[in-house]
Scaffold this motif. Structure first.
Motif: not given
Ligand SMILES: *Cc1c(COP(=O)(O)O)cnc(C)c1O
Length: 376
Positions: A75-96, A108-111
């Motif tokens: 899904a991330l690749l299909a959304a065009g995510i690639g090297p150098g990009d930043e994606v925001i998520t949380t650290p309280h999750t399963f590592i996947a 990964p950029v955490f909030v």
């Protein structure tokens, strides 16, 4: 019946055998049928499952994948995510959730989380958006969706994609919308212990964007739109036929199982109301599907060993937030960076939760939690 002198049966954390036995004839027939058909990878059972799962997730299209992790990666690749990009998520999750971002070569950029729902704090997102940010990956943790309206709002103002990690949230709802239909894509896991479990690994991407679906479809099968014509550099991320057959059968039961989880959660809520632990909150307007029933206490180790002494299983989801995992040391985070995620990681205990859990089993769990609270 169990007399006072007998040891009661252990209370398991989940009981996959009980569920298998409840639908054994249908599963066995579907699996044998699959073997006879020899459609071992993708094929008609996977397609039948996909056509049931898409509307279940409120989406136009569902595409079966080899796991929840590969669903996130695709899904991330299909959304065009690639090297150098930043994606925001949380650290309280399963590592996947975080590894999938890393697989794309993105950072990964955490909030931090909102401690009531254990999901990403939308108010903290804007401050970490940079000109490299490409997407937000909210995690619908424990079976409750993140607060999606403000997330979609930041995303549309800042031109970001939203990829939902719905691996724990089959059938969860936010303001009447299903998990997996709110962002650009939703990613599900069918790992055996998830709310909808395969008999092995499995996952799916849901979306209503035909172009995103086209890229996921290609990328899961070596980037080919037509056999041996490789348009994209793809992967072997296909769902197996056996898993499609099992999941297709289970679609007839998922709503009843979800309601059974919700009823069990209401019993825990009620019976633990006067006990000195914090029970989970179902936020107004959300349908929590209780993949995990996580309570909080300041002495988790004490509670867990008390439960273990009474043969009651419990779990921790998750003991170390991703920003403090050794594998992601390169991100340069330390203790104190995300205080709500850190205190959740220190305090959460997951109680036994599965559709087949009986009120008697729950009563034993609750009695043990209460006895521990009064004895300490
Ligand atoms: C289970 C899970 C995944 C990964 O799914 P797999 O099928 O095990 O690869 C991703 N994110 C979350 C939140 C999960 O719980």
């Amino acid at each position: 019946m169990t007399g006072p002198s007998e040891t009661p049966a252990p209370v398991p954390f989940v009981d996959l055998r009980a569920q298998y036995h409840s639908i054994k004839d249908e599963i066995d027939a579907a699996v044998i049928g699959l073997f006879e058909s020899t459609q071992f990878v993708l094929g008609s059972e996977v397609a039948a499952f996909e056509s049931l799962f898409a509307p279940y997730a409120g989406a136009e299209i569902a595409l079966g994948t080899s796991s929840g992790t590969s669903a996130l990666h695709l899904a991330l690749l299909a959304a065009g995510i690639g090297p150098g990009d930043e994606v925001i998520t949380t650290p309280h999750t399963f590592i996947a959730s975080v590894s999938a971002i890393d697989y794309c070569g993105a950072t990964p950029v955490f909030v931090d989380i909102d401690p009531v729902s254990f999901t990403i704090d939308p108010a903290a997102i804007d401050a970490v958006v940079t000109d490299r940010t490409k997407a937000i990956l909210p995690v619908h943790l424990y079976g409750q969706t993140a607060d999606m309206d403000p997330i979609i709002d930041v995303a549309s103002r800042r031109g970001l994609s939203v990829v939902e990690d719905a691996a724990q949230a089959h059938g969860a709802e936010y303001a009447g919308r299903r998990a997996g239909s709110i962002g650009d894509a939703g990613c599900f896991s069918f790992y055996p212990g998830k709310n909808l479990g395969a008999y092995g690994e499995g996952g799916a991407v849901t979306t209503s964007d035909p172009e995103l679906a086209r890229r996921v479809r290609m990328l899961r099968d070596w980037g080919a739109e037509e056999k041996y014509h490789h348009v994209l550099k793809g992967f072997n991320y296909r769902l197996e036929g056996v898993q499609g057959a099992v999941l297709r059968v289970k679609m007839a039961y998922i709503e009843a199982w979800t309601e059974a989880r919700r009823a069990a959660a209401r019993r825990y809520d009620e019976w633990l109301a006067d006990v000195d632990v914090r029970t989970p909150t179902e936020v107004d307007g959300r349908r929590h599907v209780y993949h995990v029933y996580a309570i909080r206490t300041d002495d988790r180790a004490g509670l867990m060993s008390f439960l273990a002494d009474r043969d009651i299983a419990s779990g921790i989801h998750y003991p170390i937030p991703v920003h403090l995992q050794e594998a992601f040391a390169e991100l340069g985070h330390g203790r104190g960076d995300f205080p709500e995620a850190e205190s959740a990681a220190d305090e959460v205990v997951s109680l036994p939760m599965f559709p087949e859990i009986t009120p008697d089993q729950q009563e034993r769990v609750v009695d043990a939690v209460r006895d521990w609270c009064t004895s300490r």
